[in-house]
Design a protein around this motif. Structure first.
Motif, PDB file in Angstrom:
ATOM      1  N   THR A 143       0.831  -1.207   0.000  1.00 26.35           N
ATOM      2  CA  THR A 143       0.000   0.000   0.000  1.00 26.35           C
ATOM      3  C   THR A 143       0.860   1.249   0.000  1.00 26.35           C
ATOM      4  O   THR A 143       0.555   2.229  -0.670  1.00 26.35           O
ATOM      5  CB  THR A 143      -0.917  -0.002   1.236  1.00 26.35           C
ATOM      6  N   ARG A 144       1.948   1.202   0.762  1.00 21.87           N
ATOM      7  CA  ARG A 144       2.837   2.367   0.854  1.00 21.87           C
ATOM      8  C   ARG A 144       3.395   2.743  -0.505  1.00 21.87           C
ATOM      9  O   ARG A 144       3.423   3.921  -0.879  1.00 21.87           O
ATOM     10  CB  ARG A 144       3.971   2.080   1.839  1.00 21.87           C
ATOM     11  N   ALA A 187       2.088   2.046  -3.474  1.00 24.74           N
ATOM     12  CA  ALA A 187       0.988   2.560  -4.294  1.00 24.74           C
ATOM     13  C   ALA A 187       0.697   4.014  -3.943  1.00 24.74           C
ATOM     14  O   ALA A 187       0.480   4.860  -4.818  1.00 24.74           O
ATOM     15  CB  ALA A 187      -0.263   1.702  -4.114  1.00 24.74           C
ATOM     16  N   SER A 188       0.740   4.331  -2.650  1.00 23.36           N
ATOM     17  CA  SER A 188       0.498   5.695  -2.197  1.00 23.36           C
ATOM     18  C   SER A 188       1.600   6.647  -2.651  1.00 23.36           C
ATOM     19  O   SER A 188       1.329   7.785  -3.071  1.00 23.36           O
ATOM     20  CB  SER A 188       0.389   5.712  -0.671  1.00 23.36           C
ATOM     21  N   ILE A 189       2.847   6.186  -2.604  1.00 22.21           N
ATOM     22  CA  ILE A 189       3.962   7.019  -3.072  1.00 22.21           C
ATOM     23  C   ILE A 189       3.810   7.304  -4.564  1.00 22.21           C
ATOM     24  O   ILE A 189       3.999   8.441  -5.009  1.00 22.21           O
ATOM     25  CB  ILE A 189       5.310   6.325  -2.778  1.00 22.21           C
ATOM     26  N   ALA A 190       3.453   6.288  -5.330  1.00 16.90           N
ATOM     27  CA  ALA A 190       3.264   6.478  -6.774  1.00 16.90           C
ATOM     28  C   ALA A 190       2.145   7.478  -7.034  1.00 16.90           C
ATOM     29  O   ALA A 190       2.284   8.380  -7.872  1.00 16.90           O
ATOM     30  CB  ALA A 190       2.963   5.141  -7.450  1.00 16.90           C
ATOM     31  N   LEU A 191       1.052   7.342  -6.315  1.00 20.35           N
ATOM     32  CA  LEU A 191      -0.069   8.273  -6.483  1.00 20.35           C
ATOM     33  C   LEU A 191       0.372   9.700  -6.204  1.00 20.35           C
ATOM     34  O   LEU A 191       0.099  10.606  -6.995  1.00 20.35           O
ATOM     35  CB  LEU A 191      -1.221   7.880  -5.555  1.00 20.35           C
ATOM     36  N   LYS A 192       1.076   9.905  -5.092  1.00 21.44           N
ATOM     37  CA  LYS A 192       1.511  11.262  -4.731  1.00 21.44           C
ATOM     38  C   LYS A 192       2.485  11.833  -5.752  1.00 21.44           C
ATOM     39  O   LYS A 192       2.446  13.025  -6.051  1.00 21.44           O
ATOM     40  CB  LYS A 192       2.141  11.255  -3.340  1.00 21.44           C
ATOM     41  N   ILE A 207      -6.643   4.678  -4.952  1.00 23.47           N
ATOM     42  CA  ILE A 207      -5.955   3.451  -4.567  1.00 23.47           C
ATOM     43  C   ILE A 207      -7.020   2.469  -4.115  1.00 23.47           C
ATOM     44  O   ILE A 207      -7.849   2.791  -3.254  1.00 23.47           O
ATOM     45  CB  ILE A 207      -4.931   3.701  -3.442  1.00 23.47           C
ATOM     46  N   ASP A 208      -7.013   1.283  -4.719  1.00 24.46           N
ATOM     47  CA  ASP A 208      -8.034   0.280  -4.459  1.00 24.46           C
ATOM     48  C   ASP A 208      -7.408  -1.019  -3.977  1.00 24.46           C
ATOM     49  O   ASP A 208      -6.213  -1.249  -4.143  1.00 24.46           O
ATOM     50  CB  ASP A 208      -8.846   0.003  -5.730  1.00 24.46           C
ATOM     51  N   THR A 226      13.550   0.669  -0.138  1.00 25.83           N
ATOM     52  CA  THR A 226      13.932  -0.567   0.552  1.00 25.83           C
ATOM     53  C   THR A 226      12.848  -1.638   0.460  1.00 25.83           C
ATOM     54  O   THR A 226      13.170  -2.818   0.409  1.00 25.83           O
ATOM     55  CB  THR A 226      14.238  -0.289   2.036  1.00 25.83           C
ATOM     56  N   ASP A 227      11.560  -1.259   0.429  1.00 27.03           N
ATOM     57  CA  ASP A 227      10.483  -2.261   0.320  1.00 27.03           C
ATOM     58  C   ASP A 227      10.561  -3.016  -0.997  1.00 27.03           C
ATOM     59  O   ASP A 227      10.326  -4.216  -1.055  1.00 27.03           O
ATOM     60  CB  ASP A 227       9.108  -1.611   0.434  1.00 27.03           C
ATOM     61  N   VAL A 228      10.861  -2.307  -2.081  1.00 27.25           N
ATOM     62  CA  VAL A 228      10.956  -2.957  -3.379  1.00 27.25           C
ATOM     63  C   VAL A 228      12.136  -3.909  -3.388  1.00 27.25           C
ATOM     64  O   VAL A 228      12.039  -5.049  -3.856  1.00 27.25           O
ATOM     65  CB  VAL A 228      11.090  -1.914  -4.518  1.00 27.25           C
TER      66      VAL A 228
END
Length: 110
Positions: free
Chosen positions: A22-23, A25-30, A48-49, A100-102
């Motif tokens: 989710t994090r 996806a949120s970064i990409a959206l922002k 974000i769904d 780091t998550d990726v």
């Protein structure tokens, strides 16, 4: 009955991009929503769904970046989506290099 917006913007496309978390996806959206559409002939909305799998498992957070485009012509839609794909590609490449998550997700798959 079609709304006025549907009549003015008859060409539409929805793009769903899944992210590992989710994090992300949120970064990409922002990162992507900062750039406004240059043409008044194109409208774009982000959200974000949840993925279907997350919904089945009861996870409440979403990890899918959904982008909805509406345009007056197919050509305007194509131009806007091509630009969006270039920007999305850049965001994902930066995530792959710096986040780091990726990196952790890629390590567990190897």
């Amino acid at each position: 009955m079609a709304s006025i917006a549907d009549i003015q913007y008859p060409c539409a496309l929805t793009i769903e991009v899944p992210f590992p978390t989710t994090r992300l996806a949120s970064i990409a959206l922002k990162a992507l929503q900062v750039d406004k559409e240059l043409s008044p002939l194109v409208k774009r909305t982000f959200s974000i769904d949840q993925s279907d799998e997350d919904a089945i498992n009861g996870d409440s957070d979403g990890n899918i970046l959904r982008t909805e485009y509406k345009a007056t012509t197919n050509r305007m839609l194509r131009v806007a989506v091509n630009s969006f794909m270039d920007s999305l590609n850049l965001v994902v490449e930066v995530m792959q290099e710096l986040d780091t998550d990726v990196l952790a997700t890629e390590d567990t798959k190897a």
